[in-house]
Design a protein around this motif. Structure first.
Motif, PDB file in Angstrom:
ATOM      1  N   LYS A 118      -2.298  -1.966  -5.966  1.00  0.00           N
ATOM      2  CA  LYS A 118      -0.922  -1.511  -6.169  1.00  0.00           C
ATOM      3  C   LYS A 118      -0.249  -1.210  -4.831  1.00  0.00           C
ATOM      4  O   LYS A 118       0.901  -1.601  -4.603  1.00  0.00           O
ATOM      5  N   LEU A 119      -0.961  -0.536  -3.949  1.00  0.00           N
ATOM      6  CA  LEU A 119      -0.415  -0.219  -2.625  1.00  0.00           C
ATOM      7  C   LEU A 119      -0.128  -1.494  -1.836  1.00  0.00           C
ATOM      8  O   LEU A 119       0.881  -1.590  -1.142  1.00  0.00           O
ATOM      9  N   GLU A 120      -1.028  -2.455  -1.956  1.00  0.00           N
ATOM     10  CA  GLU A 120      -0.832  -3.725  -1.243  1.00  0.00           C
ATOM     11  C   GLU A 120       0.435  -4.430  -1.737  1.00  0.00           C
ATOM     12  O   GLU A 120       1.210  -4.966  -0.935  1.00  0.00           O
ATOM     13  N   ILE A 121       0.673  -4.408  -3.028  1.00  0.00           N
ATOM     14  CA  ILE A 121       1.887  -5.008  -3.595  1.00  0.00           C
ATOM     15  C   ILE A 121       3.123  -4.263  -3.100  1.00  0.00           C
ATOM     16  O   ILE A 121       4.128  -4.881  -2.740  1.00  0.00           O
ATOM     17  N   LEU A 122       3.046  -2.936  -3.071  1.00  0.00           N
ATOM     18  CA  LEU A 122       4.182  -2.138  -2.589  1.00  0.00           C
ATOM     19  C   LEU A 122       4.488  -2.424  -1.119  1.00  0.00           C
ATOM     20  O   LEU A 122       5.646  -2.469  -0.724  1.00  0.00           O
ATOM     21  N   VAL A 123       3.446  -2.641  -0.314  1.00  0.00           N
ATOM     22  CA  VAL A 123       3.660  -2.976   1.096  1.00  0.00           C
ATOM     23  C   VAL A 123       4.265  -4.375   1.212  1.00  0.00           C
ATOM     24  O   VAL A 123       5.254  -4.575   1.922  1.00  0.00           O
ATOM     25  N   SER A 124       3.681  -5.325   0.510  1.00  0.00           N
ATOM     26  CA  SER A 124       4.163  -6.709   0.632  1.00  0.00           C
ATOM     27  C   SER A 124       5.585  -6.881   0.109  1.00  0.00           C
ATOM     28  O   SER A 124       6.326  -7.736   0.578  1.00  0.00           O
ATOM     29  N   SER A 125       5.977  -6.041  -0.841  1.00  0.00           N
ATOM     30  CA  SER A 125       7.353  -6.104  -1.349  1.00  0.00           C
ATOM     31  C   SER A 125       8.282  -5.145  -0.600  1.00  0.00           C
ATOM     32  O   SER A 125       9.428  -4.942  -1.000  1.00  0.00           O
ATOM     33  N   GLU A 126       7.751  -4.529   0.471  1.00  0.00           N
ATOM     34  CA  GLU A 126       8.503  -3.645   1.358  1.00  0.00           C
ATOM     35  C   GLU A 126       9.082  -2.403   0.671  1.00  0.00           C
ATOM     36  O   GLU A 126      10.111  -1.882   1.053  1.00  0.00           O
ATOM     37  N   VAL A 127       8.373  -1.939  -0.352  1.00  0.00           N
ATOM     38  CA  VAL A 127       8.746  -0.686  -1.013  1.00  0.00           C
ATOM     39  C   VAL A 127       8.186   0.488  -0.218  1.00  0.00           C
ATOM     40  O   VAL A 127       8.822   1.527  -0.093  1.00  0.00           O
ATOM     41  N   ILE A 128       6.973   0.306   0.327  1.00  0.00           N
ATOM     42  CA  ILE A 128       6.367   1.296   1.219  1.00  0.00           C
ATOM     43  C   ILE A 128       5.978   0.577   2.508  1.00  0.00           C
ATOM     44  O   ILE A 128       5.889  -0.651   2.539  1.00  0.00           O
ATOM     45  N   ASP A 129       5.717   1.368   3.557  1.00  0.00           N
ATOM     46  CA  ASP A 129       5.285   0.754   4.809  1.00  0.00           C
ATOM     47  C   ASP A 129       3.774   0.939   4.997  1.00  0.00           C
ATOM     48  O   ASP A 129       3.106   1.616   4.215  1.00  0.00           O
ATOM     49  N   GLU A 130       3.263   0.322   6.035  1.00  0.00           N
ATOM     50  CA  GLU A 130       1.824   0.358   6.299  1.00  0.00           C
ATOM     51  C   GLU A 130       1.323   1.777   6.595  1.00  0.00           C
ATOM     52  O   GLU A 130       0.220   2.145   6.209  1.00  0.00           O
ATOM     53  N   ASP A 131       2.137   2.593   7.269  1.00  0.00           N
ATOM     54  CA  ASP A 131       1.740   3.982   7.558  1.00  0.00           C
ATOM     55  C   ASP A 131       1.566   4.783   6.268  1.00  0.00           C
ATOM     56  O   ASP A 131       0.622   5.573   6.145  1.00  0.00           O
ATOM     57  N   THR A 132       2.466   4.572   5.321  1.00  0.00           N
ATOM     58  CA  THR A 132       2.356   5.261   4.030  1.00  0.00           C
ATOM     59  C   THR A 132       1.106   4.804   3.297  1.00  0.00           C
ATOM     60  O   THR A 132       0.367   5.625   2.741  1.00  0.00           O
ATOM     61  N   ARG A 133       0.848   3.504   3.305  1.00  0.00           N
ATOM     62  CA  ARG A 133      -0.352   2.970   2.663  1.00  0.00           C
ATOM     63  C   ARG A 133      -1.598   3.617   3.271  1.00  0.00           C
ATOM     64  O   ARG A 133      -2.489   4.069   2.545  1.00  0.00           O
ATOM     65  N   SER A 134      -1.654   3.700   4.595  1.00  0.00           N
ATOM     66  CA  SER A 134      -2.808   4.303   5.273  1.00  0.00           C
ATOM     67  C   SER A 134      -2.965   5.775   4.903  1.00  0.00           C
ATOM     68  O   SER A 134      -4.084   6.248   4.664  1.00  0.00           O
ATOM     69  N   TYR A 135      -1.847   6.490   4.852  1.00  0.00           N
ATOM     70  CA  TYR A 135      -1.888   7.906   4.480  1.00  0.00           C
ATOM     71  C   TYR A 135      -2.444   8.084   3.070  1.00  0.00           C
ATOM     72  O   TYR A 135      -3.340   8.904   2.832  1.00  0.00           O
ATOM     73  N   VAL A 136      -1.952   7.297   2.138  1.00  0.00           N
ATOM     74  CA  VAL A 136      -2.402   7.416   0.744  1.00  0.00           C
ATOM     75  C   VAL A 136      -3.892   7.079   0.633  1.00  0.00           C
ATOM     76  O   VAL A 136      -4.634   7.745  -0.093  1.00  0.00           O
ATOM     77  N   LEU A 137      -4.340   6.086   1.379  1.00  0.00           N
ATOM     78  CA  LEU A 137      -5.767   5.743   1.343  1.00  0.00           C
ATOM     79  C   LEU A 137      -6.628   6.844   1.959  1.00  0.00           C
ATOM     80  O   LEU A 137      -7.744   7.085   1.496  1.00  0.00           O
ATOM     81  N   LYS A 138      -6.124   7.534   2.976  1.00  0.00           N
ATOM     82  CA  LYS A 138      -6.848   8.687   3.538  1.00  0.00           C
ATOM     83  C   LYS A 138      -6.970   9.796   2.503  1.00  0.00           C
ATOM     84  O   LYS A 138      -8.012  10.437   2.384  1.00  0.00           O
ATOM     85  N   VAL A 139      -5.889  10.029   1.769  1.00  0.00           N
ATOM     86  CA  VAL A 139      -5.916  11.047   0.717  1.00  0.00           C
ATOM     87  C   VAL A 139      -6.939  10.653  -0.349  1.00  0.00           C
ATOM     88  O   VAL A 139      -7.733  11.486  -0.788  1.00  0.00           O
ATOM     89  N   LEU A 140      -6.945   9.394  -0.744  1.00  0.00           N
ATOM     90  CA  LEU A 140      -7.917   8.911  -1.734  1.00  0.00           C
ATOM     91  C   LEU A 140      -9.340   9.143  -1.238  1.00  0.00           C
ATOM     92  O   LEU A 140     -10.186   9.653  -1.981  1.00  0.00           O
ATOM     93  N   GLU A 141      -9.595   8.793   0.008  1.00  0.00           N
ATOM     94  CA  GLU A 141     -10.925   8.987   0.585  1.00  0.00           C
ATOM     95  C   GLU A 141     -11.321  10.468   0.555  1.00  0.00           C
ATOM     96  O   GLU A 141     -12.444  10.814   0.204  1.00  0.00           O
ATOM     97  N   TYR A 142     -10.393  11.345   0.900  1.00  0.00           N
ATOM     98  CA  TYR A 142     -10.641  12.790   0.879  1.00  0.00           C
ATOM     99  C   TYR A 142     -10.998  13.251  -0.544  1.00  0.00           C
ATOM    100  O   TYR A 142     -11.946  14.008  -0.739  1.00  0.00           O
ATOM    101  N   LEU A 143     -10.226  12.800  -1.522  1.00  0.00           N
ATOM    102  CA  LEU A 143     -10.460  13.202  -2.916  1.00  0.00           C
ATOM    103  C   LEU A 143     -11.838  12.756  -3.395  1.00  0.00           C
ATOM    104  O   LEU A 143     -12.528  13.504  -4.103  1.00  0.00           O
ATOM    105  N   LEU A 144     -12.239  11.558  -2.998  1.00  0.00           N
ATOM    106  CA  LEU A 144     -13.554  11.054  -3.400  1.00  0.00           C
ATOM    107  C   LEU A 144     -14.680  11.768  -2.655  1.00  0.00           C
ATOM    108  O   LEU A 144     -15.657  12.197  -3.272  1.00  0.00           O
ATOM    109  N   GLU A 145     -14.535  11.913  -1.332  1.00  0.00           N
ATOM    110  CA  GLU A 145     -15.585  12.549  -0.525  1.00  0.00           C
ATOM    111  C   GLU A 145     -15.823  13.998  -0.922  1.00  0.00           C
ATOM    112  O   GLU A 145     -16.954  14.476  -0.868  1.00  0.00           O
ATOM    113  N   ASN A 146     -14.756  14.685  -1.303  1.00  0.00           N
ATOM    114  CA  ASN A 146     -14.875  16.097  -1.676  1.00  0.00           C
ATOM    115  C   ASN A 146     -15.085  16.289  -3.177  1.00  0.00           C
ATOM    116  O   ASN A 146     -14.996  17.406  -3.678  1.00  0.00           O
TER     117      ASN A 146
END
Length: 116
Positions: free
Chosen positions: A5-33
């Motif tokens: 979903k994030l990849e589609i949002l980036v490719s359609s220019e709804v979000i930028d790459e920095d936002t995608r990276s931030y959201v993936l960091k949050v996901l990693e945090y949620l899983l690791e903790n």
């Protein structure tokens, strides 16, 4: 699903790459903790987070939640835990979010915490 979903949002220019990276960091945090056990548990929250991050970057406001919903959120037994968790997640963000946006985050996080 969220990664696609994030990849589609980036490719359609709804979000930028920095936002995608931030959201993936949050996901990693949620899983690791162990806040979530499966990526799908956080799908709605992470999608909202991505859109909120772009609103923040564009200085777009979000409507405040209804007072009744706000009172329900603040009365929830998981409310304080959601605020504490958000403090950790927000440290990963480029800048702070508006107060109205935080209420939506608390609502999503409370729902995440109830799934465990």
């Amino acid at each position: 699903m969220i990664k696609e979903k994030l990849e589609i949002l980036v490719s359609s220019e709804v979000i930028d790459e920095d936002t995608r990276s931030y959201v993936l960091k949050v996901l990693e945090y949620l899983l690791e903790n162990k806040i979530i056990n499966d990526v799908s548990q956080a799908d709605v929250f992470l999608t909202h987070l991505a859109m909120a991050d772009m609103r923040r970057k564009k200085n777009e406001a979000v409507a405040s939640l209804d007072e009744f919903i706000l009172s329900e959120i603040s009365a929830d037994p998981k409310f304080m835990h959601s605020k504490e968790l958000w403090q950790d997640l927000e440290k990963m963000a480029e800048k702070k979010f508006e107060e109205a946006e935080l209420d939506y985050f608390y609502l999503h996080i409370i729902n995440l915490l109830k799934e465990d």
